[in-house]
Design a protein around this motif. Structure first.
Motif, PDB file in Angstrom:
ATOM      1  N   GLN A 113       0.855  -1.189   0.000  1.00  0.00           N
ATOM      2  CA  GLN A 113       0.000   0.000   0.000  1.00  0.00           C
ATOM      3  C   GLN A 113       0.888   1.235   0.000  1.00  0.00           C
ATOM      4  OE1 GLN A 113      -2.553  -0.499   3.416  1.00  0.00           O
ATOM      5  NE2 GLN A 113      -4.116  -1.508   2.190  1.00  0.00           N
TER       6      GLN A 113
ATOM      7  N   GLN B  48       1.212   5.463   0.330  1.00  0.00           N
ATOM      8  CA  GLN B  48       0.604   6.644   0.952  1.00  0.00           C
ATOM      9  C   GLN B  48       1.337   7.877   0.460  1.00  0.00           C
ATOM     10  OE1 GLN B  48      -2.008   6.693   3.268  1.00  0.00           O
ATOM     11  NE2 GLN B  48      -1.962   8.934   3.204  1.00  0.00           N
TER      12      GLN B  48
ATOM     13  N   SER C 250       1.753  12.035   0.374  1.00  0.00           N
ATOM     14  CA  SER C 250       1.501  13.186   1.231  1.00  0.00           C
ATOM     15  C   SER C 250       2.382  14.341   0.795  1.00  0.00           C
ATOM     16  CB  SER C 250       1.778  12.830   2.697  1.00  0.00           C
ATOM     17  OG  SER C 250       3.134  12.463   2.865  1.00  0.00           O
TER      18      SER C 250
ATOM     19  N   CYS D  41       6.079   9.639  -0.664  1.00  0.00           N
ATOM     20  CA  CYS D  41       5.323   8.427  -0.942  1.00  0.00           C
ATOM     21  C   CYS D  41       5.950   7.315  -0.114  1.00  0.00           C
ATOM     22  CB  CYS D  41       5.378   8.093  -2.426  1.00  0.00           C
ATOM     23  SG  CYS D  41       4.523   6.568  -2.896  1.00  0.00           S
TER      24      CYS D  41
ATOM     25  N   SER E  19       3.881   0.488   2.541  1.00  0.00           N
ATOM     26  CA  SER E  19       3.509  -0.126   3.821  1.00  0.00           C
ATOM     27  C   SER E  19       4.393  -1.298   4.206  1.00  0.00           C
ATOM     28  CB  SER E  19       2.053  -0.603   3.754  1.00  0.00           C
ATOM     29  OG  SER E  19       1.890  -1.532   2.691  1.00  0.00           O
TER      30      SER E  19
ATOM     31  N   TYR F 127      -0.287  11.539  -7.831  1.00  0.00           N
ATOM     32  CA  TYR F 127      -0.303  10.155  -7.393  1.00  0.00           C
ATOM     33  C   TYR F 127       1.100   9.567  -7.465  1.00  0.00           C
ATOM     34  CZ  TYR F 127      -5.340  10.376  -8.360  1.00  0.00           C
ATOM     35  OH  TYR F 127      -6.670  10.721  -8.387  1.00  0.00           O
TER      36      TYR F 127
ATOM     37  N   GLY G 225      -0.922   5.024  -4.868  1.00  0.00           N
ATOM     38  CA  GLY G 225      -1.339   5.731  -3.677  1.00  0.00           C
ATOM     39  C   GLY G 225      -2.638   6.462  -3.941  1.00  0.00           C
ATOM     40  N   GLN G 226      -3.163   7.138  -2.917  1.00  0.00           N
ATOM     41  CA  GLN G 226      -4.476   7.746  -3.006  1.00  0.00           C
ATOM     42  C   GLN G 226      -4.466   9.142  -3.606  1.00  0.00           C
ATOM     43  OE1 GLN G 226      -2.556   8.015  -0.538  1.00  0.00           O
ATOM     44  NE2 GLN G 226      -2.879  10.011   0.393  1.00  0.00           N
TER      45      GLN G 226
ATOM     46  N   THR H  96      -2.402  13.202  -3.625  1.00  0.00           N
ATOM     47  CA  THR H  96      -2.287  14.369  -2.768  1.00  0.00           C
ATOM     48  C   THR H  96      -2.425  15.610  -3.649  1.00  0.00           C
ATOM     49  OG1 THR H  96      -0.896  15.461  -1.094  1.00  0.00           O
ATOM     50  CG2 THR H  96       0.254  14.385  -2.914  1.00  0.00           C
TER      51      THR H  96
END
Length: 123
Positions: free
Chosen positions: A2, A4, A6, A21, A24, A92, A114-115, A117
């Motif tokens: 995963q 992430q 930011s 980035c 996980s 992304y 990722g989701q 930012t």
């Protein structure tokens, strides 16, 4: 894995931002950044390929953006300098294990995303 992303935000033209980035579970061999502005398709921004340590940039950001990574932290970064209003988009990060030079600019070639930012550059 995963991812992430930011570090986005609102900045004036000419300003800087650093996107991060983080993964996980493990470091990734190849990492890329893409962006999508409202009403536009997702476009390639920058990428790092582990084999050979090559970096790739879109012509629109070359010389202003720098991609890097820190395997010890399972992280990758996008340093963005001299930002312009046209850089405004949702950014992304993506990762993949089997990217090659001919595919590294192609979003479908990446396995993990990722989701996003948001980066907003005001004039």
């Amino acid at each position: 894995v995963q991812l992430q992303a930011s570090g986005g935000g609102l900045v004036q033209a000419g300003g800087t931002l650093r996107l991060s980035c983080t993964a996980s579970t493990r470091a990734f061999n190849n990492v890329g950044w893409f962006r999508q502005a409202p009403g536009k398709e997702r476009e390639f921004v920058a990428a790092f390929r582990r084999s050979g340590g090559y970096t790739y940039y879109a012509a629109s950001v070359k010389g202003r953006f720098t991609i890097s990574r820190d395997n010890a932290k399972n992280a990758a970064y996008l340093q963005m300098n001299s930002l312009k209003p046209e850089d405004t988009a949702l950014y992304y990060c993506a990762a993949g294990d089997r990217l090659i030079t001919s595919t590294i600019r192609s979003a479908p070639a990446y396995d993990y995303w990722g989701q996003g930012t948001q980066v907003t550059v005001s004039s």
